[in-house]
Design an enzyme around this catalytic site. Structure first.
Site, short mmCIF file in Angstrom:
data_model
loop_
_atom_site.label_atom_id
_atom_site.label_comp_id
_atom_site.label_asym_id
_atom_site.label_seq_id
_atom_site.Cartn_x
_atom_site.Cartn_y
_atom_site.Cartn_z
N TYR A 170 0.84 -1.21 0.00
CA TYR A 170 0.00 0.00 0.00
C TYR A 170 0.87 1.26 0.00
O TYR A 170 1.88 1.31 0.70
CB TYR A 170 -0.89 0.04 1.25
CG TYR A 170 -2.33 -0.30 0.92
CD1 TYR A 170 -3.05 0.47 0.02
CD2 TYR A 170 -2.95 -1.40 1.51
CE1 TYR A 170 -4.36 0.16 -0.29
CE2 TYR A 170 -4.27 -1.72 1.19
CZ TYR A 170 -4.96 -0.93 0.29
OH TYR A 170 -6.25 -1.24 -0.03
N GLU A 177 -0.70 4.79 -0.40
CA GLU A 177 -1.55 5.97 -0.66
C GLU A 177 -0.74 7.25 -0.47
O GLU A 177 0.04 7.37 0.47
CB GLU A 177 -2.74 5.96 0.31
CG GLU A 177 -3.84 5.02 -0.16
CD GLU A 177 -5.00 4.91 0.80
OE1 GLU A 177 -5.19 5.82 1.62
OE2 GLU A 177 -5.71 3.89 0.72
N ASP A 202 -6.91 12.95 -25.33
CA ASP A 202 -6.92 11.55 -24.90
C ASP A 202 -6.19 10.77 -25.99
O ASP A 202 -6.76 10.48 -27.04
CB ASP A 202 -8.37 11.07 -24.74
CG ASP A 202 -8.45 9.62 -24.27
OD1 ASP A 202 -7.46 8.89 -24.44
OD2 ASP A 202 -9.51 9.23 -23.75
N THR A 242 -3.96 5.89 -21.79
CA THR A 242 -3.80 4.57 -21.20
C THR A 242 -2.44 4.07 -21.63
O THR A 242 -1.80 4.63 -22.53
CB THR A 242 -4.92 3.61 -21.64
OG1 THR A 242 -5.00 3.59 -23.06
CG2 THR A 242 -6.26 4.03 -21.06
N LYS A 291 -2.04 0.24 -24.98
CA LYS A 291 -2.41 0.09 -26.39
C LYS A 291 -1.12 0.17 -27.23
O LYS A 291 -0.27 -0.68 -27.06
CB LYS A 291 -3.46 1.14 -26.74
CG LYS A 291 -4.74 0.96 -25.88
CD LYS A 291 -5.84 1.90 -26.26
CE LYS A 291 -7.12 1.59 -25.51
NZ LYS A 291 -7.32 2.41 -24.30
N ARG A 307 -1.98 -2.63 -18.33
CA ARG A 307 -3.23 -1.86 -18.29
C ARG A 307 -3.13 -0.82 -17.19
O ARG A 307 -3.02 -1.17 -16.01
CB ARG A 307 -4.41 -2.78 -18.02
CG ARG A 307 -4.63 -3.82 -19.07
CD ARG A 307 -5.93 -4.52 -18.85
NE ARG A 307 -6.99 -3.71 -19.39
CZ ARG A 307 -7.45 -3.83 -20.64
NH1 ARG A 307 -6.94 -4.73 -21.44
NH2 ARG A 307 -8.43 -3.08 -21.07
N1 DSN Z 1 -12.25 0.22 -24.90
C1 DSN Z 1 -11.09 0.85 -25.46
C2 DSN Z 1 -10.95 0.55 -26.91
O1 DSN Z 1 -11.14 -0.60 -27.25
O2 DSN Z 1 -10.66 1.43 -27.71
C3 DSN Z 1 -11.05 2.27 -25.15
O3 DSN Z 1 -11.04 2.40 -23.77
#
Ligand code: DSN
Length: 444
Positions: free
Chosen positions: A52, A54, A197, A223, A226, A232
């Site tokens: 932990y 925080e 984003d 994120t 990708k 993730r």
């Molecule tokens: N769900 C994602 C995607 O597949 O593009 C975006 O968060």
């Protein structure tokens, strides 16, 4: 791998092995998925998972965080250096909480946010009507033109009419480059924050294949799993332009994450993000990003050669959005299930002005990041396009009826055909043979 689980929990072991088999013997063409390195997977399964922490480095609410502080600081520094920003928060659990944190840091409840409509390629958290982001804030969505290009005239008109607090640029099904400079002009005209984003294209930006939003935007969210090819998770970055607009912006973002929305950060994920950021800073990653785009362009070109229609006519990035309406509306599900049957995993998606709906969309979303990670190139893209074209042709008699009873009966009949139609078996074998020549990095 998994030897301890094999002894302690054979049932879970079997499932983990089955997923490895699925990933190894088939091909991920979902543009938001990728395969992380073995090093990232090691960080994820490290003992940092047990700790932990925080708070932030140097200011935690738990003892024993000497190492955690160094891990988080190292990851933050790598993010700042890779993207050229003065501030990075690497604690968001994923993109959705990160976007919520951003809005809550800069908007009062009820103030206006503007993002790309979900059905045109935006994200749920860009203000979709069923997302909390449109309950807490007033959402004004903008759209794509019929040609699949962001309608900047509409963005400007809506921004001037509604004076949003924040404009979000970026999305989940945008095959063309995002015009950050044009968005910045509009946001500056109305005094709005501009938030990019870049979840889908972060790896392309890091690898020099897409313009960076950093000089144009105040806040950048991504994120990490990708095209960036990490675990993730997500990061929120504040740019110099953001700090010039509001000197306390970084502090507001940090406070919105904790105590605003989250508790303890997932330190193992943060370590995994750090490992991925180091990988993304290497020269090889530039080659990888270039190959992602080259492969997507080859795949798009080949699909077109097979007479298939693409939203916007092609791609500038890692993503292709096929318009399947030439064989009938609402056919995305049939094609996605049939492709999955032969080991190609691509997902049904709405297209701009979809004549059907989100449950039975008329498009198919494809991407090259995972195939490129496995080392596939031009020859394989041509084979993939050929298989997709064959599947679309083979399934074209399955049309989506208008009424519910008819739909359910047709879908049932279609799913049955996937089990009984021997035609699929030959393609499945070909695809497995190809995939087995291109190992997945984390699967030994
Ligand atoms: N769900 C994602 C995607 O597949 O593009 C975006 O968060």
């Amino acid at each position: 791998m998994f030897t301890t689980i094999q002894n302690n929990d054979p049932q879970m072991f079997d499932l983990l092995k089955a997923e490895e088999d699925r990933q190894r013997d088939g091909l991920t063409l979902i543009p938001s998925e990728n395969h992380t390195s073995a090093a990232v997977l090691e960080a994820l399964s490290s003992v940092l998972s047990d700790k932990y922490a925080e708070g932030y480095p140097g200011k935690r609410y738990y003892p024993g965080n000497e190492v955690a502080d160094k891990v988080e600081s190292l990851t933050r520094d790598r993010a700042k250096s890779l993207f050229g920003v003065p501030h990075a928060n690497v604690q968001p659990y994923s993109g959705s909480p990160a976007n919520l944190a951003i809005y809550s840091a800069i908007c009062e409840p009820g103030e206006t946010i503007m993002g790309l409509n979900l059905l045109d390629g935006g994200h749920l958290t860009h203000g979709w009507k069923f997302s909390m982001t449109s309950k807490f804030w007033k959402s004004i969505p903008y759209h794509m033109t019929a040609d699949g290009i962001i309608d900047l005239d509409e963005v400007r008109r809506l921004a001037q009419e509604n004076k949003p607090k924040v404009i979000v640029c970026g999305g989940t099904a945008i095959p063309r480059a995002i015009p950050f400079a044009e968005f910045a002009k509009i946001a500056d005209e109305v005094g709005a924050y501009l938030m990019a984003d870049i979840s889908h294209i972060a790896g392309l930006i890091a690898g020099g294949q897409h313009e960076s939003p950093v000089s144009h935007c105040h806040i950048v969210m991504t994120t990490t799993h990708k095209t960036l090819r990490g675990p993730r998770g997500a990061m929120i970055m504040v740019t110099q332009k953001g700090l010039d607009k509001d000197a306390e912006l970084a502090d507001k973002i940090d406070k919105a994450i904790i105590p605003g929305l989250q508790g303890g950060p997932h330190l193992n994920t943060i370590a995994g993000i750090g490992v991925a950021l180091l990988e993304a800073a290497k020269p090889e990653f530039k080659d990888y990003a270039a190959k992602i785009v080259a492969n997507a362009k080859t795949l798009a070109q080949e699909l077109t050669t097979h007479g298939l229609k693409l939203v916007s006519g092609g791609t500038d990035n890692h993503l292709i959005l096929m318009d399947l309406t030439t064989t009938g509306p609402g056919r995305g599900m049939f094609v996605d299930l049939a492709l999955d049957r032969i080991g190609l995993c691509a997902n049904r998606n709405t297209i701009p002005n979809d004549p059907s709906n989100a449950f039975y969309p008329s498009g198919l979303r494809l991407g090259s990041p995972a195939a490129t990670t496995r080392g596939m190139g031009e020859a394989e893209m041509k084979m993939i396009a050929h298989w997709i074209a064959q599947v679309i042709e083979h399934t074209k008699d399955f049309q989506l009826p208008d009424n519910k009873e008819g739909r359910l009966a047709t879908i049932k009949q279609f799913k049955e055909s996937l089990k009984t139609d021997t035609w699929y078996g030959g393609l499945r074998a070909e695809i497995k043979e190809l995939c087995n020549k291109f190992p997945v990095p984390g699967i030994s």
